[in-house]
Write a protein that holds these residues in place. Structure first.
Motif, short mmCIF file in Angstrom:
data_model
loop_
_atom_site.label_atom_id
_atom_site.label_comp_id
_atom_site.label_asym_id
_atom_site.label_seq_id
_atom_site.Cartn_x
_atom_site.Cartn_y
_atom_site.Cartn_z
N PRO A 81 0.84 -1.09 -0.02
CA PRO A 81 0.07 -0.34 -0.06
C PRO A 81 0.95 1.19 0.07
N LEU A 82 0.14 2.48 -0.28
CA LEU A 82 0.93 3.44 -0.31
C LEU A 82 1.73 4.29 0.87
N ARG A 83 0.36 4.39 1.87
CA ARG A 83 0.87 5.13 3.35
C ARG A 83 1.48 4.05 4.19
N ALA A 84 2.62 4.56 5.08
CA ALA A 84 3.26 3.86 6.13
C ALA A 84 2.28 3.35 7.01
N ASP A 85 1.29 3.74 7.37
CA ASP A 85 0.43 3.07 8.39
C ASP A 85 -0.40 2.05 8.03
N GLU A 86 -0.82 2.04 6.58
CA GLU A 86 -1.41 1.11 5.58
C GLU A 86 -0.56 0.12 5.72
N ILE A 87 0.76 0.33 5.29
CA ILE A 87 1.88 -0.78 5.00
C ILE A 87 1.83 -1.79 6.33
N TRP A 88 2.02 -0.89 7.45
CA TRP A 88 2.23 -1.82 8.86
C TRP A 88 0.95 -2.64 8.88
N GLY A 89 -0.04 -2.14 8.77
CA GLY A 89 -1.33 -2.93 9.17
C GLY A 89 -1.76 -3.75 8.09
N ALA A 90 -1.62 -3.56 6.79
CA ALA A 90 -2.38 -4.14 5.73
C ALA A 90 -1.93 -5.05 4.83
N TRP A 91 -0.28 -4.75 4.64
CA TRP A 91 0.31 -5.63 3.88
C TRP A 91 0.70 -6.93 4.20
N SER A 113 16.76 4.18 9.77
CA SER A 113 16.10 3.81 10.54
C SER A 113 14.64 3.63 10.10
N GLY A 114 13.98 2.63 9.89
CA GLY A 114 12.89 2.38 9.34
C GLY A 114 12.18 1.03 9.63
N ARG A 115 10.74 0.87 9.78
CA ARG A 115 10.30 -0.53 9.91
C ARG A 115 10.75 -1.26 8.72
N ARG A 116 10.65 -2.44 8.75
CA ARG A 116 11.27 -3.43 7.66
C ARG A 116 9.99 -3.32 6.40
N CYS A 117 8.69 -3.20 6.65
CA CYS A 117 7.82 -3.30 5.68
C CYS A 117 7.67 -1.76 5.13
N VAL A 118 8.17 -0.71 5.86
CA VAL A 118 8.25 0.68 5.33
C VAL A 118 9.58 0.59 4.25
N VAL A 119 10.58 0.10 4.83
CA VAL A 119 11.69 0.14 3.75
C VAL A 119 11.60 -0.52 2.74
N GLU A 120 10.94 -1.71 2.72
CA GLU A 120 10.68 -2.71 1.29
C GLU A 120 9.70 -2.03 0.55
N ALA A 121 8.72 -1.27 1.05
CA ALA A 121 7.74 -0.85 0.43
C ALA A 121 8.35 0.47 -0.49
N ALA A 122 9.30 1.16 0.31
CA ALA A 122 9.79 2.01 -0.67
C ALA A 122 10.87 1.60 -1.41
N VAL A 123 11.67 0.70 -1.34
CA VAL A 123 12.40 -0.14 -2.44
C VAL A 123 11.34 -0.67 -3.69
N ALA A 124 10.33 -1.24 -3.26
CA ALA A 124 9.47 -1.55 -4.32
C ALA A 124 8.64 -0.38 -4.94
N SER A 125 8.50 0.78 -4.25
CA SER A 125 7.94 1.80 -5.21
C SER A 125 8.94 2.18 -6.43
N PRO A 146 15.40 3.09 16.65
CA PRO A 146 14.40 4.24 16.15
C PRO A 146 13.75 3.81 14.81
N ALA A 147 12.70 3.98 14.29
CA ALA A 147 12.19 3.50 13.13
C ALA A 147 11.72 4.92 12.44
N ASP A 148 10.60 4.64 11.59
CA ASP A 148 10.10 5.72 10.62
C ASP A 148 8.81 6.51 11.34
N ASN A 149 8.58 7.59 11.05
CA ASN A 149 7.22 8.20 11.44
C ASN A 149 6.87 8.12 12.75
N GLY A 150 7.86 8.60 13.59
CA GLY A 150 7.53 8.36 14.95
C GLY A 150 7.54 7.13 15.64
#
Ligand SMILES: Cc1cc2nc3c(=O)[nH]c(=O)nc-3n(C[C@H](O)[C@H](O)[C@H](O)COP(=O)(O)OP(=O)(O)OC[C@H]3O[C@@H](n4cnc5c(N)ncnc54)[C@H](O)[C@@H]3O)c2cc1C
Length: 473
Positions: free
Chosen positions: A38-48, A114-126, A239-243
């Motif tokens: 998904p596009l947004r970090a909170d959706e990536i964490w909850g829904a991917w 510093s970023g959650r794994r899923c957020v980092v992977e989503a950025a590489v995937a984008s 530390p990770a992403d987005n607080g």
């Protein structure tokens, strides 16, 4: 230019795909999991959904070597990571003034992501999703290999892959990037290849981690290192992403008394008992339980056995090649180092002679990448033996001067700017310890400042106090 199939769209698999398509190759990435990020970090964490990666929602941190490789090779991925809310953290520049001393020209190299794994992977995937000559097919499980005429010695030559649907996809090179549980030996056996040489062992650690979010977007201050060995447990505060951030307790798998740490109440009590870590609980948990992971393997795979490839036309990269204890967070750095080597080996000798290519890539990996794996394994074996000794109430005194000096470097890093930088270089996969210690006067300094590391107080409860804390849970 070659047609290359990469099996697995993990965080390193996608990085390798980007490197190869930038070099002009046609790259197809085949990924078993169906969901695109998904596009947004909170959706990536909850829904991917990423069933193919067990550690997908476990704490990750991306070391300076990974950051450096992105800066040099894939700057647009670095940009996407910043846009996704990951933070560039520099353990030297962020150290107290009195410790780090005046800034040095080299200090920029220590920047980590510093970023959650899923957020980092989503950025590489984008970024991978927009790259030319790169096709990512999700929901596409590879079931085996297909062969063509042998490239020599009667050894099977892999000419592509067969999907679970029966569809066949041909390739000049198949890159196994299916991660820790790579089925490559089974696929090789099915085409009549000799078995690869696998070294396999349980890494011996268990992880108990949780992620948190702050109300105001801030991150708790670090009162100690990101990784602290505190007697029979280790604490990771990342530390990770987005607080957001994570807190993880790592124990020996043999330590049955601490298995209760999977209970969130007990886990929290244990974390609260650690003076340098307790304040990392001051946030809102964003996972509903303690995420535990055990049975993590140390595995190393050689596809060249007795001087000859077991098959040509296929290589293993990233966790599919080797994986170890993840406490030290080296997987993505070592994997991308090997991915760069793959790109360079193809550029250097091409794929026209598959036998030569298989041997060259094997030798280059053994020379340049494998030492990092071996160093990690050696340090892990000591740490596990140390925990075992401490559980028995004994002091750990191995007859290994290398381990002594390693502990001394860790202690000296809190006392001197050169030792701090030396320690961080090793931790960040920038320099090996032997190279750091070979610097002018370093060994003498480390011994003088850190040699009495055994006398340093451990900022944590004793074993008895810890057991009593978790027993009251
Ligand atoms: C608990 C834990 C914590 C970690 N923390 C860190 C850290 O802080 N920093 C760090 O750098 N590393 C860390 N690592 C290691 C890191 O997660 C790995 O090094 C990294 O995921 C390797 O990437 P990869 O692309 O090689 O494989 P993976 O990310 O594992 O991806 C493999 C992919 O292959 C796919 N696949 C599997 N079989 C098939 C098939 N038959 N057909 C098609 N696709 C298939 C899977 O679905 C998956 O998407 C940690 C690991 C663990 C276990």
């Amino acid at each position: 230019m070659a047609k290359i199939v990469i099996v697995g769209a993990g965080v390193v698999g996608l990085g390798a795909a980007l490197l190869l398509c930038r070099d002009g190759h046609e790259v197809a990435v085949l990924e078993r999991d169906a969901g695109a990020p998904p596009l947004r970090a909170d959706e990536i964490w909850g829904a991917w959904e990423r069933k193919g990666v067990s550690q997908f929602r476990l704490p990750h941190f991306f070391l300076a070597r990974y950051g450096r490789l992105l800066d040099a090779e894939l700057p647009e991925v670095k940009k996407a990571l910043v846009a996704a809310g990951t933070v560039c953290l520099n353990p030297v520049l962020n150290a107290p003034e009195a410790l780090k001393g005046p800034a040095r020209e080299e200090d920029g190299v220590f920047g980590c992501i510093s970023g959650r794994r899923c957020v980092v992977e989503a950025a590489v995937a984008s970024v991978a999703g927009r790259a030319p000559r790169l096709e990512i097919r999700r929901g596409t499980a590879v079931a085996g290999l297909i062969t063509g005429p042998s490239a020599g010695g009667g050894v099977p030559h892999v000419a592509g892959v067969r999907l679970g649907t029966g569809e066949e996809i041909t390739a000049d090179l198949v890159v196994d990037m299916t991660g820790r549980r790579s089925p490559l030996p089974r696929w090789l056996a099915a085409i009549g290849a000799r078995p690869p040489h696998d070294e396999l062992d349980d890494c011996g650690f268990i992880y108990y981690g949780r992620h948190f979010r702050s109300a105001g977007g801030g991150i708790p201050p670090a009162l100690g290192g990101l990784l602290m060995h505190l007697g029979t447990i280790s604490a990771l505060t990342l530390p990770a992403d987005n607080g957001t951030w994570s807190v993880t307790l790592v124990t020996s798998a043999k330590d049955r008394a601490l298995r209760v740490l999977h209970d969130p109440v007990v886990w929290e009590k244990a974390v609260r008992s650690l003076p340098l870590v307790a304040h990392w609980l001051d946030g809102q948990p964003i996972d509903d339980r303690v995420m535990a992971m055990a049975g993590i393997e140390d595995r190393h795979r050689n596809l060249v056995v007795g001087g000859a490839p077991v098959a040509t036309g296929v290589v293993a990269v990233g966790d599919a090649w080797a994986c170890s204890n993840p406490t030290v967070g080296r997987g993505a750095s070592i994997g991308m180092l090997q991915a760069v080597l793959l790109r360079d080996t193809i550029a250097g000798i091409g794929l026209d002679d598959p036998w030569q290519f298989a041997c060259s890539f094997h030798h280059a990996t053994a020379e340049i990448v494998e030492p990092w794996y071996r160093d990690t394994l050696a340090a892990d074996r000591h740490r596990l033996a140390e925990i075992d000794a401490l559980i028995e109430g004994k002091e750990y005194r191995p007859a290994d001067p290398g381990w002594e000096v390693s502990q001394a470097l860790t202690a000296a890093a809190l006392k001197d700017p050169d030792c701090l930088r030396g320690f961080v270089k090793v931790a960040m996969v920038l320099s090996r310890e032997a190279d750091v210690l070979a610097g002018p006067g370093m060994l003498e300094k480390v011994t003088a400042l850190g040699g009495d590391w055994r006398d340093e107080p451990i900022p944590a409860p004793s074993r008895e106090e810890l057991l009593s804390t978790v027993a009251d849970g």
